[in-house]
Design a protein around this motif. Structure first.
Motif, PDB file in Angstrom:
ATOM      1  N   CYS A 149       0.887  -1.159   0.000  1.00 18.96           N
ATOM      2  CA  CYS A 149       0.000   0.000   0.000  1.00 18.96           C
ATOM      3  C   CYS A 149       0.927   1.212   0.000  1.00 18.96           C
ATOM      4  CB  CYS A 149      -0.911  -0.016   1.230  1.00 18.96           C
ATOM      5  SG  CYS A 149      -2.008  -1.445   1.277  1.00 18.96           S
ATOM      6  N   ARG A 150       1.338   1.607  -1.195  1.00 24.43           N
ATOM      7  CA  ARG A 150       2.408   2.593  -1.387  1.00 24.43           C
ATOM      8  C   ARG A 150       2.132   3.919  -0.676  1.00 24.43           C
ATOM      9  NH1 ARG A 150       6.127   5.514  -1.585  1.00 24.43           N
ATOM     10  NH2 ARG A 150       7.533   5.952  -3.291  1.00 24.43           N
ATOM     11  N   ALA A 151       0.885   4.303  -0.565  1.00 28.84           N
ATOM     12  CA  ALA A 151       0.539   5.575   0.077  1.00 28.84           C
ATOM     13  C   ALA A 151       0.883   5.568   1.572  1.00 28.84           C
ATOM     14  CB  ALA A 151      -0.944   5.868  -0.105  1.00 28.84           C
ATOM     15  N   PHE A 152       1.139   4.396   2.136  1.00 32.61           N
ATOM     16  CA  PHE A 152       1.421   4.294   3.566  1.00 32.61           C
ATOM     17  C   PHE A 152       2.904   4.115   3.870  1.00 32.61           C
ATOM     18  CE2 PHE A 152      -3.030   3.454   3.207  1.00 32.61           C
ATOM     19  CZ  PHE A 152      -3.540   4.175   4.271  1.00 32.61           C
ATOM     20  N   ARG A 153       3.750   4.174   2.869  1.00 35.63           N
ATOM     21  CA  ARG A 153       5.185   4.014   3.093  1.00 35.63           C
ATOM     22  C   ARG A 153       5.704   5.165   3.954  1.00 35.63           C
ATOM     23  NH1 ARG A 153       9.406   3.140  -1.761  1.00 35.63           N
ATOM     24  NH2 ARG A 153       8.038   1.356  -2.097  1.00 35.63           N
ATOM     25  N   LEU A 154       6.584   4.833   4.886  1.00 38.34           N
ATOM     26  CA  LEU A 154       7.211   5.830   5.747  1.00 38.34           C
ATOM     27  C   LEU A 154       8.709   5.881   5.458  1.00 38.34           C
ATOM     28  CD1 LEU A 154       5.528   4.901   9.157  1.00 38.34           C
ATOM     29  CD2 LEU A 154       4.981   6.846   7.675  1.00 38.34           C
ATOM     30  N   VAL A 155       9.263   7.092   5.453  1.00 38.87           N
ATOM     31  CA  VAL A 155      10.698   7.271   5.258  1.00 38.87           C
ATOM     32  C   VAL A 155      11.218   8.112   6.411  1.00 38.87           C
ATOM     33  CG1 VAL A 155      12.497   8.204   3.752  1.00 38.87           C
ATOM     34  CG2 VAL A 155      10.470   7.128   2.749  1.00 38.87           C
ATOM     35  N   PHE A 163       3.359   6.961  14.645  1.00 37.12           N
ATOM     36  CA  PHE A 163       3.374   5.634  14.027  1.00 37.12           C
ATOM     37  C   PHE A 163       2.063   4.907  14.307  1.00 37.12           C
ATOM     38  CE2 PHE A 163       4.596   1.178  13.569  1.00 37.12           C
ATOM     39  CZ  PHE A 163       5.349   1.204  12.401  1.00 37.12           C
ATOM     40  N   ARG A 164       1.584   5.014  15.542  1.00 40.78           N
ATOM     41  CA  ARG A 164       0.318   4.368  15.905  1.00 40.78           C
ATOM     42  C   ARG A 164      -0.846   4.961  15.114  1.00 40.78           C
ATOM     43  NH1 ARG A 164      -1.477   3.958  21.486  1.00 40.78           N
ATOM     44  NH2 ARG A 164      -2.482   2.083  20.702  1.00 40.78           N
ATOM     45  N   SER A 165      -0.858   6.269  14.937  1.00 43.56           N
ATOM     46  CA  SER A 165      -1.911   6.918  14.134  1.00 43.56           C
ATOM     47  C   SER A 165      -1.844   6.427  12.696  1.00 43.56           C
ATOM     48  CB  SER A 165      -1.751   8.437  14.163  1.00 43.56           C
ATOM     49  OG  SER A 165      -1.934   8.926  15.468  1.00 43.56           O
ATOM     50  N   HIS A 166      -0.623   6.283  12.192  1.00 47.51           N
ATOM     51  CA  HIS A 166      -0.417   5.795  10.829  1.00 47.51           C
ATOM     52  C   HIS A 166      -0.957   4.367  10.687  1.00 47.51           C
ATOM     53  CE1 HIS A 166       1.651   5.937   6.947  1.00 47.51           C
ATOM     54  NE2 HIS A 166       2.029   4.694   7.173  1.00 47.51           N
ATOM     55  N   LEU A 167      -0.674   3.522  11.678  1.00 40.78           N
ATOM     56  CA  LEU A 167      -1.177   2.140  11.656  1.00 40.78           C
ATOM     57  C   LEU A 167      -2.703   2.091  11.684  1.00 40.78           C
ATOM     58  CD1 LEU A 167       1.262   0.280  14.092  1.00 40.78           C
ATOM     59  CD2 LEU A 167       1.084   0.002  11.614  1.00 40.78           C
ATOM     60  N   ALA A 168      -3.305   2.964  12.471  1.00 35.43           N
ATOM     61  CA  ALA A 168      -4.773   2.997  12.537  1.00 35.43           C
ATOM     62  C   ALA A 168      -5.360   3.385  11.189  1.00 35.43           C
ATOM     63  CB  ALA A 168      -5.228   3.965  13.637  1.00 35.43           C
ATOM     64  N   ARG A 169      -4.747   4.362  10.539  1.00 27.98           N
ATOM     65  CA  ARG A 169      -5.210   4.779   9.219  1.00 27.98           C
ATOM     66  C   ARG A 169      -5.012   3.656   8.192  1.00 27.98           C
ATOM     67  NH1 ARG A 169      -1.899   8.501   6.478  1.00 27.98           N
ATOM     68  NH2 ARG A 169      -2.511   8.037   4.364  1.00 27.98           N
ATOM     69  N   PHE A 170      -3.862   2.975   8.277  1.00 24.93           N
ATOM     70  CA  PHE A 170      -3.589   1.846   7.395  1.00 24.93           C
ATOM     71  C   PHE A 170      -4.667   0.763   7.562  1.00 24.93           C
ATOM     72  CE2 PHE A 170      -1.770  -2.435   7.038  1.00 24.93           C
ATOM     73  CZ  PHE A 170      -1.358  -2.438   5.711  1.00 24.93           C
ATOM     74  N   ALA A 171      -5.028   0.463   8.809  1.00 24.85           N
ATOM     75  CA  ALA A 171      -6.042  -0.552   9.080  1.00 24.85           C
ATOM     76  C   ALA A 171      -7.392  -0.201   8.476  1.00 24.85           C
ATOM     77  CB  ALA A 171      -6.161  -0.775  10.593  1.00 24.85           C
ATOM     78  N   ARG A 172      -7.727   1.099   8.471  1.00 28.72           N
ATOM     79  CA  ARG A 172      -9.019   1.549   7.920  1.00 28.72           C
ATOM     80  C   ARG A 172      -9.011   1.584   6.386  1.00 28.72           C
ATOM     81  NH1 ARG A 172      -8.279   5.560  11.796  1.00 28.72           N
ATOM     82  NH2 ARG A 172      -7.746   7.045  10.152  1.00 28.72           N
ATOM     83  N   GLU A 173      -7.883   1.945   5.798  1.00 27.03           N
ATOM     84  CA  GLU A 173      -7.875   2.281   4.374  1.00 27.03           C
ATOM     85  C   GLU A 173      -7.201   1.276   3.438  1.00 27.03           C
ATOM     86  OE1 GLU A 173      -6.479   6.301   3.831  1.00 27.03           O
ATOM     87  OE2 GLU A 173      -7.567   6.981   5.621  1.00 27.03           O
ATOM     88  N   CYS A 174      -6.451   0.325   3.972  1.00 30.05           N
ATOM     89  CA  CYS A 174      -5.758  -0.577   3.045  1.00 30.05           C
ATOM     90  C   CYS A 174      -6.167  -2.002   3.306  1.00 30.05           C
ATOM     91  CB  CYS A 174      -4.246  -0.404   3.160  1.00 30.05           C
ATOM     92  SG  CYS A 174      -3.350  -1.349   1.906  1.00 30.05           S
TER      93      CYS A 174
END
Length: 174
Positions: A149-155, A163-174
């Motif tokens: 899910c390329r839109a969720f890549r972190l650099v 990071f936790r907020s990012h994971l929550a968004r990943f769980a909802r959207e990918c």
């Protein structure tokens, strides 16, 4: 003149502390005596840290493909962490993000993969090329369908709460 002497003395004291910590097995320049095997210092005020995350090492694109296929078959998302020993931000991710119990809980349903690219070998370069990665730390997220899910890549370094907020968004959207 007094300020210069004070600064010099402080630098000497800090240098001695770092040398003692390193000689005793300490690894953190920010806390040189933490983890050092010094009588009276080894456990004084040391907080219990969480166990490291159970990353599976991938050394090639073939390893990665095999692990991603297994994650897909198990119906699990996957995370791929590009890491190197010489990478300061990678060390920060380990110490300040991946070691946080809430982050570890959030990642408990993931297949956790790590590409140690310290050596910058041919296989490491192949992994970089496949993902268009310039260097670590880069964290790639794969959905249960087995694709990134390329839109969720972190650099770069990401603090635990972000990071936790990012994971929550990943769980909802990918």
């Amino acid at each position: 003149r007094l300020v210069a002497r004070g600064t010099g003395l402080a630098a000497i004291v800090w240098g001695v502390i770092m040398m003692v910590g390193a000689a005793a097995g300490g690894h953190d320049p920010l806390q040189p005596l933490r983890g050092a095997a010094l009588p009276g210092f080894a456990s004084a005020g040391a907080a219990k840290s969480a166990e490291p995350l159970p990353f599976k090492m991938v050394a090639s694109t073939e390893d990665l493909d095999r692990e991603l296929a297994a994650a897909k078959a198990a119906g699990k998302p996957a995370l791929l962490d590009f890491y190197a020993d010489w990478c300061v931000s990678c060390k920060e991710m380990e110490k300040y993000t991946f070691s946080v119990p809430d982050v570890q809980k959030d990642l408990s349903g993931f297949v956790l993969l790590k590409a140690d690219v310290t050596a910058n070998s041919q296989a490491d370069q192949a992994l970089f090329r496949r993902f268009g990665v310039y260097g670590p730390p880069t964290t790639a997220f794969f959905g249960m369908h087995g694709r990134e899910c390329r839109a969720f890549r972190l650099v770069g370094f990401v603090a635990a709460d972000d990071f936790r907020s990012h994971l929550a968004r990943f769980a909802r959207e990918c």
